[in-house]
Design a protein around this motif. Sequence first.
Motif, PDB file in Angstrom:
ATOM      1  N   SER A   1     -29.791  15.579 -22.626  1.00  0.00           N
ATOM      2  CA  SER A   1     -30.807  14.896 -21.824  1.00  0.00           C
ATOM      3  C   SER A   1     -31.112  15.649 -20.545  1.00  0.00           C
ATOM      4  O   SER A   1     -30.342  16.500 -20.102  1.00  0.00           O
ATOM      5  CB  SER A   1     -30.311  13.492 -21.462  1.00  0.00           C
ATOM      6  OG  SER A   1     -29.126  13.583 -20.694  1.00  0.00           O
ATOM      7  N   GLN A   2     -32.260  15.338 -19.995  1.00  0.00           N
ATOM      8  CA  GLN A   2     -32.623  15.747 -18.640  1.00  0.00           C
ATOM      9  C   GLN A   2     -32.983  14.473 -17.899  1.00  0.00           C
ATOM     10  O   GLN A   2     -33.637  13.590 -18.460  1.00  0.00           O
ATOM     11  CB  GLN A   2     -33.839  16.684 -18.637  1.00  0.00           C
ATOM     12  CG  GLN A   2     -33.616  18.039 -19.272  1.00  0.00           C
ATOM     13  CD  GLN A   2     -32.829  19.009 -18.391  1.00  0.00           C
ATOM     14  OE1 GLN A   2     -32.254  18.635 -17.367  1.00  0.00           O
ATOM     15  NE2 GLN A   2     -32.783  20.257 -18.812  1.00  0.00           N
ATOM     16  N   VAL A   3     -32.558  14.381 -16.659  1.00  0.00           N
ATOM     17  CA  VAL A   3     -32.830  13.166 -15.896  1.00  0.00           C
ATOM     18  C   VAL A   3     -33.325  13.518 -14.501  1.00  0.00           C
ATOM     19  O   VAL A   3     -32.933  14.547 -13.936  1.00  0.00           O
ATOM     20  CB  VAL A   3     -31.554  12.290 -15.800  1.00  0.00           C
ATOM     21  CG1 VAL A   3     -30.479  12.977 -14.971  1.00  0.00           C
ATOM     22  CG2 VAL A   3     -31.870  10.909 -15.221  1.00  0.00           C
ATOM     23  N   GLU A   4     -34.200  12.701 -13.973  1.00  0.00           N
ATOM     24  CA  GLU A   4     -34.531  12.766 -12.549  1.00  0.00           C
ATOM     25  C   GLU A   4     -34.105  11.441 -11.940  1.00  0.00           C
ATOM     26  O   GLU A   4     -34.510  10.375 -12.413  1.00  0.00           O
ATOM     27  CB  GLU A   4     -36.032  12.974 -12.319  1.00  0.00           C
ATOM     28  CG  GLU A   4     -36.362  13.078 -10.830  1.00  0.00           C
ATOM     29  CD  GLU A   4     -37.852  13.008 -10.520  1.00  0.00           C
ATOM     30  OE1 GLU A   4     -38.268  13.631  -9.541  1.00  0.00           O
ATOM     31  OE2 GLU A   4     -38.600  12.318 -11.241  1.00  0.00           O
ATOM     32  N   LYS A   5     -33.283  11.537 -10.910  1.00  0.00           N
ATOM     33  CA  LYS A   5     -32.817  10.310 -10.267  1.00  0.00           C
ATOM     34  C   LYS A   5     -33.703   9.933  -9.087  1.00  0.00           C
ATOM     35  O   LYS A   5     -34.258  10.804  -8.412  1.00  0.00           O
ATOM     36  CB  LYS A   5     -31.383  10.496  -9.777  1.00  0.00           C
ATOM     37  CG  LYS A   5     -30.362  10.525 -10.905  1.00  0.00           C
ATOM     38  CD  LYS A   5     -28.958  10.553 -10.351  1.00  0.00           C
ATOM     39  CE  LYS A   5     -27.933  10.545 -11.475  1.00  0.00           C
ATOM     40  NZ  LYS A   5     -26.561  10.628 -10.947  1.00  0.00           N
TER      41      LYS A   5
ATOM     42  N   GLN B   1     -34.926   7.618 -12.649  1.00  0.00           N
ATOM     43  CA  GLN B   1     -36.328   7.184 -12.596  1.00  0.00           C
ATOM     44  C   GLN B   1     -37.134   7.757 -13.747  1.00  0.00           C
ATOM     45  O   GLN B   1     -38.174   7.229 -14.102  1.00  0.00           O
ATOM     46  CB  GLN B   1     -36.978   7.467 -11.242  1.00  0.00           C
ATOM     47  CG  GLN B   1     -37.071   8.920 -10.827  1.00  0.00           C
ATOM     48  CD  GLN B   1     -37.711   9.042  -9.441  1.00  0.00           C
ATOM     49  OE1 GLN B   1     -37.807   8.066  -8.691  1.00  0.00           O
ATOM     50  NE2 GLN B   1     -38.158  10.237  -9.096  1.00  0.00           N
ATOM     51  N   GLN B   2     -36.642   8.837 -14.346  1.00  0.00           N
ATOM     52  CA  GLN B   2     -37.234   9.292 -15.606  1.00  0.00           C
ATOM     53  C   GLN B   2     -36.210  10.148 -16.333  1.00  0.00           C
ATOM     54  O   GLN B   2     -35.351  10.772 -15.717  1.00  0.00           O
ATOM     55  CB  GLN B   2     -38.545  10.062 -15.398  1.00  0.00           C
ATOM     56  CG  GLN B   2     -38.421  11.372 -14.657  1.00  0.00           C
ATOM     57  CD  GLN B   2     -39.645  12.278 -14.859  1.00  0.00           C
ATOM     58  OE1 GLN B   2     -40.327  12.202 -15.875  1.00  0.00           O
ATOM     59  NE2 GLN B   2     -39.911  13.134 -13.889  1.00  0.00           N
TER      60      GLN B   2
ATOM     61  N   ILE C   1     -35.580  12.499 -20.290  1.00  0.00           N
ATOM     62  CA  ILE C   1     -35.906  12.925 -21.654  1.00  0.00           C
ATOM     63  C   ILE C   1     -34.579  13.029 -22.392  1.00  0.00           C
ATOM     64  O   ILE C   1     -33.659  13.680 -21.912  1.00  0.00           O
ATOM     65  CB  ILE C   1     -36.597  14.302 -21.667  1.00  0.00           C
ATOM     66  CG1 ILE C   1     -37.936  14.259 -20.943  1.00  0.00           C
ATOM     67  CG2 ILE C   1     -36.783  14.790 -23.095  1.00  0.00           C
ATOM     68  CD1 ILE C   1     -38.595  15.628 -20.820  1.00  0.00           C
TER      69      ILE C   1
END
Lengths: 332, 332
Positions: free
Chosen positions: A199-203, A210-211, A213
Amino acid sequence: MKKIKWAVIGAGNIAHQFVSELIKLPNCSVVGVASRTKASAGAFAEKFNITDVYESYEMLVNHCDVDIVYIASPHQLHFEQALSCLNAGKAVLCEKPMTLNVGQSMQLIQLAEQKNLFLMEAMITPLLPAIKGLQAYIEQGKLGEVKSIQASMGFQAELDINSRIFNPKLAGGALLDVGIYPLTLAQLLMKKMPSSMVSQVEKAQTGVDQQSIVSLKYESEQGADVLVQCQSSVVNFLPCCATIYGDKLIAQLADFSWSGRQIVFTNHQGERVEVLDYASDENAYALEAIHVNHCLQNGLIESPLIPHQQTLAVLHIMDSLRQQWGLVYPDE
Amino acid sequence: MKKIKWAVIGAGNIAHQFVSELIKLPNCSVVGVASRTKASAGAFAEKFNITDVYESYEMLVNHCDVDIVYIASPHQLHFEQALSCLNAGKAVLCEKPMTLNVGQSMQLIQLAEQKNLFLMEAMITPLLPAIKGLQAYIEQGKLGEVKSIQASMGFQAELDINSRIFNPKLAGGALLDVGIYPLTLAQLLMKKMPSSMVSQVEKAQTGVDQQSIVSLKYESEQGADVLVQCQSSVVNFLPCCATIYGDKLIAQLADFSWSGRQIVFTNHQGERVEVLDYASDENAYALEAIHVNHCLQNGLIESPLIPHQQTLAVLHIMDSLRQQWGLVYPDE
């Protein structure tokens, strides 16, 4: 048929929508409601002609004589409230996610089984006729061999660090709020656990996702893998749409989370070859209410359409993702 | 203006398409062709009125008096052929991927700079007016803050373990063949290296990647991340389509690899708010041929639109992915 008596914990938007449908049904009644404020519980009771109003869920659990409690409170309260209901001998329909993590849900399921009580996560997706149709199409091999699936869901919330969307104390973040739907769809179609997930995450500044993939790999005994990508966001719109790529046909289902009624099949030249409509007079909340009443009237303690295994599988995936992201909620 | 003299190595489908456009242009001529078989080189020469036919690329490199060689041979031959051309004082336009890995391309670039020779990867995407338009739109902030990008490209090839698609000796696999386009698009829009990348891959029985999902994260100084997913396949169709999600608008560009001419902008309610058309009389190969002639006539040794840095960035990403997958080609 036994008349099913319901109570409701939480008087928010989803509770309004669900109870609007529930009260239309024969063979059931809504007799109690509890909310964090007496005012909102009172307004809810007035709107839906509910006789018993409680200013705390504990009061409702201890004093309201019902068969089942519908829990539509913020995520982080689900576990203690469901535990309390089950301990008081009341069945539970609990909004998604059933709990913050798989361990909490396993506790609830164990307790429900011990007490012979019905317990179900209010995850509408598996109840949609279009989803059942899609599952049948895939099983019949009409798409050919499924090679990959894309599913996404997202909306743009105003940044409010105290809101249920962004506040970690309210179990905020995109995954538990909307990301649960693409993952549920993946599990409904794959019917087994993924062998790996990345996964990739933006916190957000509050630390919640907050989003993200998420890419899942499902392996088969035949050596053919299915790659699945699930995207979710609370900072930008993402279409609630699932696309299933088979080596014969491609199926696309819009609004798969709770209102999808049409599957569009295209071939590899991009031409539409078939459109299946699953029009229904019932909205998704009505389907859910009818299904739960049916389960209770037939003495079931587990839904055949939303079995515990499905709830646990998705929670396990979400736990693993949050572990990758270092995201732990205060209430777990 | 100096008349640019071209030769061609490889007489396959792409060479046919490119040379069809090249010979229409003023100020240039195609004088030589080499192929693995004299028959195919001869047929190619006849079709395009090319005087000099060579049965090996070495013969062409040593004996054909041209300014630039267009290399359209199978991937694994690019490096040695380009090296040979540059050493013989000839500029090079090399089909994508320029080489199998970033190290090989760095060698070529260094040699081209030493010899003051033009070198460019024949990656058409950056030349498309629609891509330039999209870049400008993003830079002007018309999408708002870009939050995520989805791009995919895939087609269904018959399983032939000896084909260039599946044979590792011919540098087969989806990534180098089609996956390079979504990654190039991502780099064109992000203009920096991703801070991390994760992936899921399904390998063919030959060991090459037959499909993959790649998730990239691009971090900004402002703390806002962009999440990018790139999907490619040679076992099922995937639309060649890129969607850029901004927090104001969403832009969608179909056929971004080499024929995209229309950008559709939608708002967060799914309504079309603008459609930009970049109609052109020139096809993409013509744009490429015109651009290279222009560079050579102006004495450039590097294209301003397809700079070496762009070629190296995408190769570096592909190297990292293949390292994750344990995929090494015999010719590297």
